[in-house]
Design an enzyme around this catalytic site. Structure first.
Site, PDB file in Angstrom:
ATOM      1  CG  ASP A 294      -1.978  -1.003   1.238  1.00 28.27           C
ATOM      2  OD1 ASP A 294      -2.001  -1.838   0.318  1.00 28.27           O
ATOM      3  OD2 ASP A 294      -2.813  -0.969   2.161  1.00 28.27           O
ATOM      4  CG  ASP A 295       0.359   3.771   2.378  1.00 28.24           C
ATOM      5  OD1 ASP A 295      -0.801   3.431   2.074  1.00 28.24           O
ATOM      6  OD2 ASP A 295       0.717   3.966   3.545  1.00 28.24           O
TER       7      ASP A 295
ATOM      8  CG  HIS B 270      -3.336   6.983   3.075  1.00 27.73           C
ATOM      9  ND1 HIS B 270      -3.641   6.819   4.398  1.00 27.73           N
ATOM     10  CD2 HIS B 270      -2.891   5.779   2.663  1.00 27.73           C
ATOM     11  CE1 HIS B 270      -3.380   5.581   4.766  1.00 27.73           C
ATOM     12  NE2 HIS B 270      -2.922   4.923   3.727  1.00 27.73           N
TER      13      HIS B 270
ATOM     14  CG  HIS C 150      -4.262   2.629  -0.403  1.00 29.15           C
ATOM     15  ND1 HIS C 150      -5.075   1.835   0.358  1.00 29.15           N
ATOM     16  CD2 HIS C 150      -3.336   3.132   0.463  1.00 29.15           C
ATOM     17  CE1 HIS C 150      -4.667   1.854   1.622  1.00 29.15           C
ATOM     18  NE2 HIS C 150      -3.618   2.647   1.714  1.00 29.15           N
TER      19      HIS C 150
ATOM     20  CE1 TYR D 183      -4.781   5.671   8.383  1.00 31.23           C
ATOM     21  CE2 TYR D 183      -6.540   6.655   7.083  1.00 31.23           C
ATOM     22  CZ  TYR D 183      -5.274   6.729   7.635  1.00 31.23           C
ATOM     23  OH  TYR D 183      -4.504   7.837   7.430  1.00 31.23           O
TER      24      TYR D 183
ATOM     25  CG  HIS E 285       2.628   0.192   4.219  1.00 31.08           C
ATOM     26  ND1 HIS E 285       2.463  -0.696   5.249  1.00 31.08           N
ATOM     27  CD2 HIS E 285       1.435   0.799   4.045  1.00 31.08           C
ATOM     28  CE1 HIS E 285       1.212  -0.623   5.694  1.00 31.08           C
ATOM     29  NE2 HIS E 285       0.568   0.279   4.982  1.00 31.08           N
TER      30      HIS E 285
END
Ligand code: ZN
Length: 236
Positions: free
Chosen positions: A61-62, A116, A112, A153, A203
């Site tokens: 992710d991210d 964020h 995603h 989250y 991540h």
């Protein structure tokens, strides 16, 4: 009692106690052997019921990250492994080549959000705008709109489900790589908890996470696990 009789008695006593000791030893040995057999049998039964290693998915992710993502892509390519990347829309700018590389090298690209954002904390319209923005960004590079979304989250609602026709992918193994930023801690946590169907959350914006991921690919492949994308895992 004369001396000779006393010797005879003593000899008889020695034989008696010796024989008794022999009987006790034989009984102990046979019980021990029986116990050992039972332990071996229980071990074999446990091994039979334990599942053989199967498919698991690495998810990142991210990203993309200018520094970490290329290292990860190199390592995955070297090992012939496909992973799943859930991209933050605003991180794509200037790193379109990495997104294209993900697609060309067989990885799954998911959404995603744009910034964020915790999607359930916003209006449904704002949350949908976040997702649509990132879908458009990815499609502009790869030609395909993502089908999978991982809400930041893990925060999702039924209301969003109706508005956004995408498949939500969460995770079931979280080594908290962002918190420890420690390669060894991440590797040992995942190795301890991994099982068939594990969706591992990492991540690709931390060097430690990239190193952990590649070490996990090496060591879990050796154990017999097969790394697949979340789509392959969900279809199985
Ligand atoms: Zn995230």
């Amino acid at each position: 009692m004369n001396r000779r009789r006393w010797f005879a008695w003593r000899k008889a006593a020695v034989w008696f106690w010796g024989f008794l000791a022999l009987l006790i030893t034989m009984d102990f040995c046979s019980n021990y052997a029986r116990l050992q057999r039972r332990v071996r049998q229980a071990g074999a039964e446990a091994a039979e019921t334990r599942e053989a290693p199967g498919a698991i998915a690495l998810t990142f992710d991210d990203g993309p990250s200018e520094v970490c993502t290329p290292k990860l892509l190199d390592g995955l390519k070297e090992r012939g492994v496909h992973a799943s990347f859930f991209l933050v829309g605003q991180n794509i700018d200037g790193k379109e080549d990495l997104v294209l590389r993900m697609q060309q090298e067989g990885h799954l690209i998911g959404n995603h959000s744009q910034t964020h954002m915790q999607l359930t904390a916003e209006t449904v319209e704002a949350a949908c705008r976040q997702i649509e923005y990132t879908n458009r960004k990815i499609a502009a590079v790869t030609g395909n709109e993502p089908v999978y979304v991982r809400p930041p989250y893990g925060s999702w609602s039924e209301e969003l489900e109706c508005m956004v026709p995408m498949t939500v992918v969460l995770w079931n193994l979280d080594p908290l790589d962002w918190k420890s930023q420690n390669k060894d801690a991440v590797v040992s946590y995942v190795k301890k908890h991994v099982e068939n169907g594990s969706i591992i959350l990492l991540h690709d914006i931390y060097e430690s996470s990239v190193e952990a991921a590649l070490e996990l690919v090496d060591s879990l492949s050796e154990e017999g696990y097969e790394f697949v994308t979340v789509e392959e895992l969900l279809i199985e």
